[in-house]
Design a protein around this motif. Structure first.
Motif, PDB file in Angstrom:
ATOM      1  N   ARG A   1       9.645  68.870  36.724  1.00  0.00           N
ATOM      2  CA  ARG A   1       8.418  68.062  36.773  1.00  0.00           C
ATOM      3  C   ARG A   1       8.649  66.761  37.554  1.00  0.00           C
ATOM      4  N   THR A   2       9.836  66.198  37.385  1.00  0.00           N
ATOM      5  CA  THR A   2      10.094  64.899  38.043  1.00  0.00           C
ATOM      6  C   THR A   2      11.013  65.017  39.237  1.00  0.00           C
ATOM      7  N   LEU A   3      11.529  66.229  39.425  1.00  0.00           N
ATOM      8  CA  LEU A   3      12.578  66.413  40.448  1.00  0.00           C
ATOM      9  C   LEU A   3      12.140  65.964  41.838  1.00  0.00           C
ATOM     10  N   VAL A   4      10.992  66.502  42.294  1.00  0.00           N
ATOM     11  CA  VAL A   4      10.581  66.247  43.680  1.00  0.00           C
ATOM     12  C   VAL A   4      10.269  64.759  43.911  1.00  0.00           C
ATOM     13  N   PRO A   5       9.395  64.146  43.100  1.00  0.00           N
ATOM     14  CA  PRO A   5       9.115  62.720  43.365  1.00  0.00           C
ATOM     15  C   PRO A   5      10.350  61.838  43.252  1.00  0.00           C
ATOM     16  N   MET A   6      11.226  62.156  42.268  1.00  0.00           N
ATOM     17  CA  MET A   6      12.439  61.353  42.111  1.00  0.00           C
ATOM     18  C   MET A   6      13.387  61.529  43.293  1.00  0.00           C
ATOM     19  N   ALA A   7      13.438  62.772  43.783  1.00  0.00           N
ATOM     20  CA  ALA A   7      14.323  63.050  44.928  1.00  0.00           C
ATOM     21  C   ALA A   7      13.817  62.311  46.161  1.00  0.00           C
ATOM     22  N   ILE A   8      12.493  62.321  46.350  1.00  0.00           N
ATOM     23  CA  ILE A   8      11.917  61.629  47.515  1.00  0.00           C
ATOM     24  C   ILE A   8      12.198  60.126  47.407  1.00  0.00           C
ATOM     25  N   LYS A   9      12.015  59.609  46.196  1.00  0.00           N
ATOM     26  CA  LYS A   9      12.258  58.188  45.964  1.00  0.00           C
ATOM     27  C   LYS A   9      13.717  57.828  46.297  1.00  0.00           C
ATOM     28  N   GLN A  10      14.610  58.728  45.860  1.00  0.00           N
ATOM     29  CA  GLN A  10      16.037  58.475  46.081  1.00  0.00           C
ATOM     30  C   GLN A  10      16.386  58.577  47.570  1.00  0.00           C
ATOM     31  N   MET A  11      15.755  59.533  48.251  1.00  0.00           N
ATOM     32  CA  MET A  11      16.007  59.697  49.690  1.00  0.00           C
ATOM     33  C   MET A  11      15.525  58.453  50.440  1.00  0.00           C
ATOM     34  N   LEU A  12      14.367  57.966  50.027  1.00  0.00           N
ATOM     35  CA  LEU A  12      13.826  56.753  50.680  1.00  0.00           C
ATOM     36  C   LEU A  12      14.765  55.574  50.460  1.00  0.00           C
ATOM     37  N   TYR A  13      15.328  55.547  49.256  1.00  0.00           N
ATOM     38  CA  TYR A  13      16.257  54.444  48.964  1.00  0.00           C
ATOM     39  C   TYR A  13      17.487  54.535  49.868  1.00  0.00           C
ATOM     40  N   TYR A  14      18.127  55.749  49.920  1.00  0.00           N
ATOM     41  CA  TYR A  14      19.345  55.899  50.734  1.00  0.00           C
ATOM     42  C   TYR A  14      19.060  55.764  52.235  1.00  0.00           C
ATOM     43  N   GLY A  15      17.858  56.189  52.621  1.00  0.00           N
ATOM     44  CA  GLY A  15      17.543  56.178  54.058  1.00  0.00           C
ATOM     45  C   GLY A  15      16.949  54.870  54.544  1.00  0.00           C
ATOM     46  N   TYR A  16      16.446  54.049  53.604  1.00  0.00           N
ATOM     47  CA  TYR A  16      15.760  52.821  54.046  1.00  0.00           C
ATOM     48  C   TYR A  16      16.029  51.636  53.111  1.00  0.00           C
ATOM     49  N   GLY A  17      15.686  51.836  51.829  1.00  0.00           N
ATOM     50  CA  GLY A  17      15.755  50.727  50.878  1.00  0.00           C
ATOM     51  C   GLY A  17      17.136  50.098  50.768  1.00  0.00           C
ATOM     52  N   ILE A  18      18.142  50.915  50.790  1.00  0.00           N
ATOM     53  CA  ILE A  18      19.512  50.404  50.622  1.00  0.00           C
ATOM     54  C   ILE A  18      19.877  49.394  51.709  1.00  0.00           C
ATOM     55  N   PHE A  19      19.330  49.606  52.911  1.00  0.00           N
ATOM     56  CA  PHE A  19      19.647  48.701  54.029  1.00  0.00           C
ATOM     57  C   PHE A  19      18.929  47.357  53.860  1.00  0.00           C
ATOM     58  N   ARG A  20      17.801  47.405  53.146  1.00  0.00           N
ATOM     59  CA  ARG A  20      17.035  46.171  52.941  1.00  0.00           C
ATOM     60  C   ARG A  20      17.524  45.418  51.692  1.00  0.00           C
ATOM     61  N   GLY A  21      18.317  46.099  50.886  1.00  0.00           N
ATOM     62  CA  GLY A  21      18.800  45.478  49.666  1.00  0.00           C
ATOM     63  C   GLY A  21      17.893  45.736  48.481  1.00  0.00           C
ATOM     64  N   ASP A  22      17.077  46.805  48.563  1.00  0.00           N
ATOM     65  CA  ASP A  22      16.212  47.169  47.435  1.00  0.00           C
ATOM     66  C   ASP A  22      17.055  47.621  46.246  1.00  0.00           C
ATOM     67  N   GLU A  23      16.447  47.595  45.096  1.00  0.00           N
ATOM     68  CA  GLU A  23      17.144  48.054  43.903  1.00  0.00           C
ATOM     69  C   GLU A  23      17.171  49.583  43.876  1.00  0.00           C
ATOM     70  N   ASN A  24      18.284  50.155  43.415  1.00  0.00           N
ATOM     71  CA  ASN A  24      18.397  51.620  43.294  1.00  0.00           C
ATOM     72  C   ASN A  24      17.345  52.108  42.290  1.00  0.00           C
ATOM     73  N   PRO A  25      16.486  53.059  42.670  1.00  0.00           N
ATOM     74  CA  PRO A  25      15.440  53.516  41.740  1.00  0.00           C
ATOM     75  C   PRO A  25      16.011  54.219  40.507  1.00  0.00           C
ATOM     76  N   HIS A  26      17.258  54.652  40.608  1.00  0.00           N
ATOM     77  CA  HIS A  26      17.861  55.346  39.465  1.00  0.00           C
ATOM     78  C   HIS A  26      18.714  54.366  38.661  1.00  0.00           C
ATOM     79  N   HIS A  27      18.476  54.335  37.349  1.00  0.00           N
ATOM     80  CA  HIS A  27      19.271  53.480  36.476  1.00  0.00           C
ATOM     81  C   HIS A  27      20.154  54.356  35.611  1.00  0.00           C
ATOM     82  N   MET A  28      21.434  54.217  35.838  1.00  0.00           N
ATOM     83  CA  MET A  28      22.413  55.078  35.173  1.00  0.00           C
ATOM     84  C   MET A  28      22.489  54.814  33.666  1.00  0.00           C
ATOM     85  N   THR A  29      22.518  55.882  32.877  1.00  0.00           N
ATOM     86  CA  THR A  29      22.818  55.795  31.440  1.00  0.00           C
ATOM     87  C   THR A  29      23.839  56.900  31.151  1.00  0.00           C
ATOM     88  N   PRO A  30      24.564  56.837  30.036  1.00  0.00           N
ATOM     89  CA  PRO A  30      25.547  57.893  29.756  1.00  0.00           C
ATOM     90  C   PRO A  30      24.912  59.287  29.713  1.00  0.00           C
TER      91      PRO A  30
END
Lengths: 205, 373
Positions: free
Chosen positions: A85-114
């Motif tokens: 249910r969340t795979l596709v939108p989350m994957a797109i969000k993550q791709m945008l982060y690695y492909g664009y946001g990371i260079f601008r210094g955006d926050e990682n959309p994924h927040h790690m928990t155990p």
């Protein structure tokens, strides 16, 4: 150091499994190159490369089962199970982060928990690697180790060249994966943060 | 009538004259005379003419049918051509020739083989008191053409009679695969040229198809086999022609795949197996440019025992037409290497490219961080 900002995401068995796997991968890739390109490379004698490759291969098969038993017995295997249910939108969000946001210094959309340590892309990649590619690599490796002993299965799967093709393509894939994996490991809040975490078990948050 | 008698006398005298000049012409012993006794399955003798020189009871029975199919009989060699010390048969005696015959000296005809053998490790064991005669390996009366013999047949008929390869070769990986696909002589007599044979095998029954079975299925004669296959008429069977052959057989309900074996040419020098000279450099074979794959062929045995050899392009070894054969490194599929290097280059370029952009965009991130503060 503020302990409250640290999360215990890599339990002991996972860390042992990871580093044994890492060392094994490097050895398998090096000896794999020697075996595949015996006429071009001269890192070590071919028979030594094969012997080392076989021993390390079986060690990693054992290591895989440590991982599998640990993750199944603790129920942590669910971190590899994709939520469609969340795979596709989350994957797109993550791709945008690695492909664009990371260079601008955006926050990682994924927040790690155990219980949710992988982002959507990692989850897909590791699910495929751990549940499809590694088993396929291990099985094809065992077949290539004893070609005559497993000849019936090999014939059933289309012949030794088919098995070799699977093993070799996955070999190159894992070679590529190791490079990308090491690079992505530098994308923590400091370049060495993820490396340290895989030794200590704690990820700074 | 008188004239006839005189003529007969003349011919008779001439015949006697010939016999006098060349005794064996008149006394030539026919194989059938030998078989009068040697077709008896219970005929035996006690002898010490064996590798360990121990006393054993040896059968003197000769299976005439099998002998008739032997390479020697096909070439017109008779019993006394080898057993040269039998000059005549005295039928008045219970044993019409002497009791103990001299060992057959094969090198009388097989000179080159004999010379090579003299230099071999098998001759060296004479120093240990072990005599190994030709027939210890080759047998006595039923030596057949072995050009089309498989690795297993050659192994079972020769080396494996005495040697257990699993007792040695500790250093050799994938022993079973090597022993089943490579003839011993290929490594143990490295001077001998090698060849690759492609046989048709039914994987379900694990049975090799005979030439006749293949030709019958294709509905062609021996002479029509190559023209049927070699569509581009270059005298060599290439990958697509081999694929067509497999397809034609499949249409005839023969689901055969190609079974590939590495064999030594049957040359006298193959007898010169020496201690410590066996090939242990794996790369000699496990190399894309190895000379071991220079000669690839399909062999067809005609009804009269003669063999037709059809040359096959060595490139087929690297193709998926031979999906049941892979010689590590040596016959690797080059396309896979290209795909592999693309994967590796993709990984490396992706990581390096991303890192480069990260480095170039450091000022942007710094500025945003400062702005935030």
């Amino acid at each position: 150091m503020n302990n409250e900002k640290r999360l215990y995401v890599h339990p002991g068995p996972v860390r042992v499994w990871h580093w044994v796997n890492a060392l094994g991968f490097v050895i398998l890739i090096l000896t794999g190159f020697q075996i595949r390109f015996a006429d071009i490379l001269n890192i070590m004698p071919l028979q030594d490369a094969i012997t080392i490759h076989n021993y390390v291969g079986f060690t990693l098969i054992g290591n895989y089962f440590i991982w599998l038993i640990y993750y199944l017995s603790t129920g942590k295997i669910k971190i590899y199970i994709l939520d469609v249910r969340t795979l596709v939108p989350m994957a797109i969000k993550q791709m945008l982060y690695y492909g664009y946001g990371i260079f601008r210094g955006d926050e990682n959309p994924h927040h790690m928990t155990p219980d949710n340590k992988f982002n959507a892309l990692q989850q897909q990649a590791y699910a495929a690697i751990m549940l499809i590619f590694l088993p396929a690599q291990m099985l094809s490796g065992v077949f290539l180790w004893k070609v005559k002993g497993y000849s019936d299965y090999i014939h059933l799967l289309g012949g030794i060249k088919t098995i070799d093709t699977i093993h070799v393509i996955l070999f190159f894939f894992f070679g590529s994966f190791v490079m990308i994996h090491c690079y992505l490991a530098t994308l923590g809040h400091t370049p060495l943060a993820h490396f340290k975490a895989m030794f200590t078990g704690y990820e700074d948050h | 009538m008188k004239k006839m008698t005189r003529l007969t006398k003349c011919y008779g005298l001439f015949f006697l004259f010939l016999c006098f000049l060349w005794p064996s012409a008149g006394l030539a012993i026919e194989n059938s005379e030998c078989m009068d006794c040697h077709s008896d399955e219970s005929l035996t003798k006690e002898c010490t003419d064996n590798i360990l020189q121990t006393s054993i009871t040896e059968s003197l029975y000769v299976d005439e049918d099998k002998f008739n199919h032997s390479v020697h009989n096909i070439n017109g060699i008779t019993c006394i051509d080898c057993h040269t010390d039998i000059e005549e048969l005295n039928w008045d005696e219970e044993l019409p020739h002497k009791m103990y015959l001299e060992p057959v000296v094969c090198t009388t005809c097989h000179e080159e083989e004999g010379e090579a053998y003299k230099k071999s490790v098998h001759m060296e064991i004479l120093k240990k008191g072990i005599t190994m005669r030709c027939y210890a390996c080759h047998g006595y009366h039923y030596v057949e053409y072995s050009e089309t013999a498989t690795v297993a047949e050659r192994g079972n008929n020769y080396c494996l009679k005495c040697h257990n390869p699993y007792q040695y070769h500790e250093w050799l990986p994938a022993k079973e695969a090597h022993f089943s696909m490579v003839e011993c002589v290929v490594c143990h007599s490295p001077e001998v040229p090698n060849k690759i044979h492609l046989n048709f095998i039914d994987l379900v029954s694990n049975k090799l198809y005979t030439s006749n079975e293949i030709l019958d299925a294709l509905g062609v004669d021996y002479d029509e086999f190559m023209p049927l296959l070699d569509t581009n008429k270059d005298g060599i069977i290439n990958s697509s022609e081999l694929e067509n052959l497999a397809l034609m057989l499949r249409l005839k309900n023969i689901h055969a795949v190609f079974h590939v074996e590495l064999l030594a040419e049957l040359l006298p020098i193959a007898h010169e197996v020496k201690r410590g000279t066996a090939e242990q450099d794996c790369v000699k074979c496990h190399s894309a440019n190895s000379t071991y794959f220079d000669s690839v062929s399909i062999l067809m045995t005609r009804d009269d025992g003669t063999i037709d050899r059809y040359e096959v392009d060595r490139a087929v070894l690297e193709s998926y037409n031979l999906s049941h054969f892979y010689l590590m490194s040596g016959t690797r599929v080059k396309l896979l290497d290209k795909i592999g290097f693309l994967l590796l280059a993709g990984g490396a370029c992706g990581a390096l490219g991303h890192l480069t952009i990260r480095i170039f965009t450091i000022p942007i991130r710094r500025k945003r961080k400062t702005d935030k503060k």
